[in-house]
Design a protein around this motif. Structure first.
Motif: not given
Length: 110
Positions: A5-13, A21-27, A64-65
């Protein structure tokens, strides 16, 4: 969940960070590899330091959140709790940076 569910992480960036997207995958990749590395006694201390670094690196997303709570609707106290909880995770990881008594004296053999 970074890959499911990368969208969850993308919206809190935070918007000021590039390559979301790359940072979510890397983390996500780092979380998995460092978590597995904790189970390998010879590198578990280094993995714990890596987890500390990762927890510090992702802390801006928690801030940020907290500052933009509409991103993840939840009670105010829950958003507030995330901030010190990150420090508790860092303390937990730090407790794994101590020398493992089962490996004392074997470091030079690696």
């Amino acid at each position: 969940m970074h890959f499911v569910n990368p969208e969850f992480y993308l919206k809190i960036m935070p918007s000021y960070l590039p390559w979301h997207r790359e940072l979510v995958s890397l983390s996500g990749l780092l979380e998995i590899s460092l978590g597995v590395s904790l189970c390998i006694l010879r590198i578990s201390r280094q993995a714990a330091w890596g987890i500390i670094a990762l927890l510090i690196a992702v802390f801006p997303a928690n801030i940020h959140v907290f500052l933009h709570q509409e991103i993840l609707p939840a009670p105010y106290w829950l958003h507030l709790l995330r901030l010190p909880l990150q420090f508790l995770f860092i303390l937990w990881a730090w407790s794994h940076t101590k020398a493992n008594p089962r490996l004392v004296g074997t470091e030079s053999q690696t």
